[in-house]
Every structure is written in structure tokens, then in C-alpha cells.
Design a protein around this motif. Sequence first.
Motif, mmCIF file in Angstrom:
data_model
loop_
_atom_site.group_PDB
_atom_site.id
_atom_site.type_symbol
_atom_site.label_atom_id
_atom_site.label_comp_id
_atom_site.label_asym_id
_atom_site.label_seq_id
_atom_site.Cartn_x
_atom_site.Cartn_y
_atom_site.Cartn_z
ATOM 1 N N LEU B 30 0.845 -1.201 0.000
ATOM 2 C CA LEU B 30 0.000 0.000 0.000
ATOM 3 C C LEU B 30 0.880 1.251 0.000
ATOM 4 O O LEU B 30 2.044 1.189 0.393
ATOM 5 N N PHE B 31 0.302 2.390 -0.416
ATOM 6 C CA PHE B 31 1.011 3.670 -0.335
ATOM 7 C C PHE B 31 0.463 4.496 0.843
ATOM 8 O O PHE B 31 1.217 5.056 1.612
ATOM 9 N N LEU B 32 -0.856 4.590 0.959
ATOM 10 C CA LEU B 32 -1.561 5.409 1.957
ATOM 11 C C LEU B 32 -1.119 6.877 1.915
ATOM 12 O O LEU B 32 -1.246 7.590 2.900
ATOM 13 N N ASP B 33 -0.580 7.319 0.762
ATOM 14 C CA ASP B 33 -0.048 8.681 0.680
ATOM 15 C C ASP B 33 -1.123 9.733 0.420
ATOM 16 O O ASP B 33 -0.813 10.912 0.252
ATOM 17 N N THR B 34 -2.396 9.296 0.393
ATOM 18 C CA THR B 34 -3.470 10.285 0.274
ATOM 19 C C THR B 34 -4.289 10.368 1.569
ATOM 20 O O THR B 34 -5.299 11.068 1.606
ATOM 21 N N THR B 35 -3.832 9.661 2.620
ATOM 22 C CA THR B 35 -4.592 9.655 3.891
ATOM 23 C C THR B 35 -4.753 11.077 4.438
ATOM 24 O O THR B 35 -5.856 11.476 4.831
ATOM 25 N N GLY B 36 -3.665 11.832 4.468
ATOM 26 C CA GLY B 36 -3.710 13.199 5.005
ATOM 27 C C GLY B 36 -4.619 14.091 4.184
ATOM 28 O O GLY B 36 -5.348 14.928 4.727
ATOM 29 N N THR B 37 -4.593 13.904 2.860
ATOM 30 C CA THR B 37 -5.440 14.720 1.967
ATOM 31 C C THR B 37 -6.916 14.456 2.268
ATOM 32 O O THR B 37 -7.720 15.393 2.401
ATOM 33 N N ILE B 38 -7.279 13.179 2.382
ATOM 34 C CA ILE B 38 -8.680 12.817 2.635
ATOM 35 C C ILE B 38 -9.089 13.275 4.034
ATOM 36 O O ILE B 38 -10.176 13.843 4.232
ATOM 37 N N LEU B 163 -9.489 3.488 6.631
ATOM 38 C CA LEU B 163 -8.665 4.033 7.720
ATOM 39 C C LEU B 163 -9.183 5.401 8.174
ATOM 40 O O LEU B 163 -9.331 5.661 9.375
ATOM 41 N N VAL B 164 -9.500 6.265 7.205
ATOM 42 C CA VAL B 164 -10.006 7.604 7.553
ATOM 43 C C VAL B 164 -11.350 7.483 8.280
ATOM 44 O O VAL B 164 -11.606 8.204 9.256
ATOM 45 N N THR B 165 -12.194 6.574 7.828
ATOM 46 C CA THR B 165 -13.494 6.362 8.504
ATOM 47 C C THR B 165 -13.258 5.934 9.957
ATOM 48 O O THR B 165 -13.905 6.462 10.884
ATOM 49 N N THR B 166 -12.327 5.004 10.174
ATOM 50 C CA THR B 166 -12.020 4.554 11.533
ATOM 51 C C THR B 166 -11.514 5.723 12.383
ATOM 52 O O THR B 166 -11.908 5.874 13.541
#
Lengths: 222, 189
Positions: B30-38, B163-166
Motif C-alpha cells: 500500500l502507499f496510503l499517501d493520500t490519507t492526510g489529503t482525505i 482508515l479515515v473512517t475509523t
Amino acid sequence: MRRLHPFTLLTLAVVLPALAWILPAPWGGAGTLITAMALLLTPGASPGFGAARTAVITAAPFWFFLYLLHGVGGMVSTGLRLSTMIASFVWLVAILPPARLVEAMVAAGWPVSAAFLFSATLQAVPALRERAQRLVDAQRCRGLATRGGPLVRLRALRALALPLVLSALHDVDERTLALETRGLVAGARRTALAPPADHRGEQALRWLLVLSCAVLLVWRVA
Amino acid sequence: MSIRVLALIPFAVAISLALSAIVDAVGLPLFLDTTGTILATTLLGPGAGIVTGVLTSTVNSLRNPTFWPFVAIQIIVALYAWLAARRGWFRSLRTAVPAGLLLGVIASVTSTPISYFVFGCSTTGGIALTTKLGQLIGLSNLGACFFGSFLSDFGDKAVTFALVTTILHALPRRTAARFPLALRAVGRA
């Protein structure tokens, strides 16, 4: 080279890759890559062999994958362009301290919020990376299984990511209070402590570089 | 730009980039590099999300300049996250995961031309190898490139949305009260 205005260094680092894609392959890419490597290796004015090695190590996998996907011809034409982009950015990062760029932004009249965002982000990234590593070590000490099937790994991801993000959001509260206390408001002007000198010659050079790119692009498209 | 937005954005960017240490630890592709953006979009709106996305690409480019051409994807992710928050797709994992899968499709469709024309589909080892697999099963070069991007983005964006929902559901009440948009996104307001 280090004495050049940050905007001039930035322009050079952006124009070289742009030219690599605008000029015909492979000679255009070869020329821009030679220029970028010369910037990296010029004695006394450059970041030196360490930065050149970083550029080569970063670019090497791309050459391998390009060969795998497109053969020798595709590898050479795209590889030269990508390597120009990598070498230019590695040179820029090695030669331009972010604090100097922020000073130049402030001196040029950029909003204080833009300068703050850039410098605060550069400070926050290594701090949070270190915290993430500490969390991984701490959770492993407590017996968290980070290897196994996909579900085990996803559960571990949740157990590690959640405390990291929630602690970061807690820091946001503290930072908000600190910024309010220091009177950081939109539209406020800051005075640069040591603004880098921006000579007319350098300003003209920047415009010349950008215009050259535009003219060459029109020539290539026409 | 309010002070809370100014304070949040650097941390949101840092979250996107620091999660790579956790991804390495669990060994997931995974990258998860858009987590902060979302996350920034759901907490403070699309403006904060777009600035976070652009800054994430910029700071990531200082480490590896090949990230910069993908800045457009970060902007698309921020706009999509805003739509998802308004539609209430962060209310539960049952709606968040399909929404993430749809974002995976959108992201791979938009990143394929960048990956193909700028990088010749050699952006990462995983994408290059899946692109090669696509070529071997008879897809055209562009089709194989989409195949590679799709396989990497599809799962990544679904996990990011989950992840963002959690995170949004785990926000302490005092913290959540400072982000009314987040409360609306999870259906608590």
C-alpha cells in the motif's frame, strides 16, 4: 552557484526537466542530463559526489524497469528524461536549504501563511516519521503481530495508524493555540531577517529561461 | 485561511508521509499517501484538502522527484473526498470501502496517462511488474499501464478510506467538536 537567488535555482531545476521533455529524444534528454550532472559535479560550486550518487541510485531502478517494459530504445529516450528530472531535483535539494527559500518567499511578498505552511511541514514530517517508528517498536514490544495473513496485517495497520493520527490531531490543538498567541493572522506582513539578494541579471535570466521553454514548446508543437 | 487550517495542514501532510513507516512494518503493498489529503478534506473542507495534497506531492518530491507529476491525483482525491463526506460515505465501513474502491478506479484512470507518457509506466517496481504482466497477457502498452495502476490503486484507496473512517469515528468528543464538518461526515451532526 550557492549564492544564486533561490528563485533562480528553482527555475533552473524546473526548466531542465521541461527541456528534456520538449526537445527531441534522445539528444535533447542527453543534453539536459549532461547539464544537470555538470551542475551536480562542478568543483567548488556544487553539492558534490554524495548528491550525484543519490541521483544515480534513484534513477537506476527506472532504467531497469524501462528496459523490461520498452526495450533499449524506450529505456534510453525515457530514461534520459527521467534522469534529468531526478538529477535536477537532487541538485536543488542539496544546494538550497528550505529556510533560504522561505526567506526569499517572505522577501518577495508571499503571504505569511504560505511561508509558514512550507516550513512547518518540513519540520513536522521527520518528527511524525520518528513517532511512527517509536509506535511500531512500542506495539511490537507489547506483542502486536505485524506479520501473517492480510487480516492480521490490516488489524496491525489500524492499531499503529490510529494512535499516530490521533496524537497528531492533538498536536494541532496545541499548535493552533501557539499560533493565535503569536498573532499569526491572514494578511499579516513579515520582515525577512536575511533576504537573499535578487540582482536584475538573475531576474532577466529567469525570464529568459522560462521564455526559451515556451518558444521551444511552440516550435515542437507546430 | 483560518489558524486551525494553517495548524492542521502540516500535520496532515506529515501523516501521509509518516504512514509509510507503518506500511513498511506491516509489509502490505500500500502507499496510503493520500490519507492526510482525505482526512484534511473531511475535517476542514476541500480547500484544506487540496493544499494538503499539493504540499504532500511537493515535500515527497524533495525525497523522490518522480512524485511531483502526480500532484493532479491528490487534487482529484481531495475533491472526491469532499463529495464522499457530503454524501455521508464515511458513516460506516460498509459505505466507505466501496467509495474507496470507486476512488481507486478514478485514480488509476487519471494516473495512467501521467504514468505512461512521463514515466513509461516505470513509476514503482510493483507497477512496472504488473504492467509487464499486462503486456504478457496481450494488452496494449497503454492498457497494460492502466492494468498496473489499477491493481496498485484499487486496494490502496479502499484501505485509505476505511482508515479515515475509523479515525473519524475514533475522534475524542472534544476534538471532534472542533471539526463540525467531520461530525457531519460521520452522521453525528
